[in-house]
Design an enzyme around this catalytic site. Structure first.
Site, PDB file in Angstrom:
ATOM      1  N   SER A   1       6.546  -2.334  -8.596  1.00 20.50           N
ATOM      2  CA  SER A   1       6.924  -1.334  -7.589  1.00 20.50           C
ATOM      3  C   SER A   1       7.353  -1.999  -6.289  1.00 20.50           C
ATOM      4  O   SER A   1       6.956  -3.130  -5.980  1.00 20.50           O
ATOM      5  CB  SER A   1       5.738  -0.407  -7.294  1.00 20.50           C
ATOM      6  OG  SER A   1       5.324   0.244  -8.463  1.00 20.50           O
ATOM      7  N   GLN A   2       8.142  -1.261  -5.517  1.00 21.21           N
ATOM      8  CA  GLN A   2       8.548  -1.705  -4.178  1.00 21.21           C
ATOM      9  C   GLN A   2       7.288  -1.878  -3.318  1.00 21.21           C
ATOM     10  O   GLN A   2       6.386  -1.040  -3.357  1.00 21.21           O
ATOM     11  CB  GLN A   2       9.449  -0.623  -3.587  1.00 21.21           C
ATOM     12  CG  GLN A   2       9.991  -0.949  -2.228  1.00 21.21           C
ATOM     13  CD  GLN A   2      10.826   0.204  -1.669  1.00 21.21           C
ATOM     14  OE1 GLN A   2      11.204   1.128  -2.390  1.00 21.21           O
ATOM     15  NE2 GLN A   2      11.111   0.135  -0.382  1.00 21.21           N
TER      16      GLN A   2
END
Ligand code: SAH
Length: 216
Positions: free
Chosen positions: A67-68
């Protein structure tokens, strides 16, 4: 066992990333300081190492993504983790989020449905000296024998709030999940206020890979 290198360049880039995330609105120091400690570059394939400290999601193999960083920070802040909390994470992926939770002092239980990711992240977190409990299985079922949990974090897009997981949440506990079947999901915080009572709130749109049924 090869030690993970974490040099001044890595540390400098990481500090810049943390500043960027805090400018984007993350205020919880426990989250920022944990993210400043975990070497994100260790969670990426070597070809992507230069991208480790950009605020972007990245491919981690098996068709999945890490994930970011902003999204990790956002979910973790919303979860509001205290030391020694029993935290269940659904979707181990790279193991990065699990390492952040462990760094914050939580007792982490994480479930992944893809065997290769489960094996890889388990080996990596051992190498990094994080004590996390790894499980290979379908996160929709939770971990009934290890519950109840103070916190539950789902890191894949859930089409609905999984009933099994709600049952495994303590009264007073919190669950954070991206909810929705479409191309983007609404971040939801569920507070379990009583045995059969919850209060939910919405926290903006995010994009996650889908939470699938069964295991591979
Ligand atoms: N938390 C991860 C990012 C997860 S990406 C990190 O820090 O890197 C979402 C992950 O959820 C993928 O690895 C995917 O395989 C997994 N997943 C999807 N459905 C699942 C399910 N039912 N049970 C467990 N894991 C699931």
């Amino acid at each position: 066992m090869v030690k993970v290198e974490d040099n001044y360049r890595h540390k400098g880039l990481r500090k810049k990333l943390i500043d960027e995330i805090s400018q984007k609105g993350i205020t919880d120091d426990r989250v920022l300081s944990a993210m400043n400690k975990v070497p994100r570059h260790a969670f990426m394939d070597s070809g992507f190492i230069n991208f480790a400290y950009k605020d972007q999601a990245f491919p981690i193999g098996s068709g999945q993504t890490i994930s970011q960083p902003y999204t990790v920070a956002f979910q973790t802040q919303l979860l509001s983790v205290d030391p020694l909390n029993r935290v269940l994470e659904i979707g181990t992926g790279s193991g990065y989020q699990a390492a952040i939770l462990a760094e914050m002092g939580a007792k982490v239980y994480t479930v992944e449905r893809q065997k290769d990711l489960y094996l890889k992240s388990q080996a990596l977190l051992e190498r990094l000296n994080y004590r996390v409990n790894f499980f290979y299985g379908d996160g929709n079922l939770g971990l009934p024998t290890y519950g109840p949990f103070d916190r539950i974090l789902i890191t894949a897009a859930a089409p609905e709030i999984p009933e099994n997981l709600l049952e495994q949440l303590k009264v007073g506990g919190r669950m954070v999940l991206p909810l929705g079947k479409g191309s983007s999901q609404v971040m939801i915080l569920v507070k379990k206020t009583g045995e059969n009572e919850t209060m939910s709130s919405e926290h903006g749109l995010f994009v996650f890979v889908p939470m699938l049924k069964g295991k591979e």
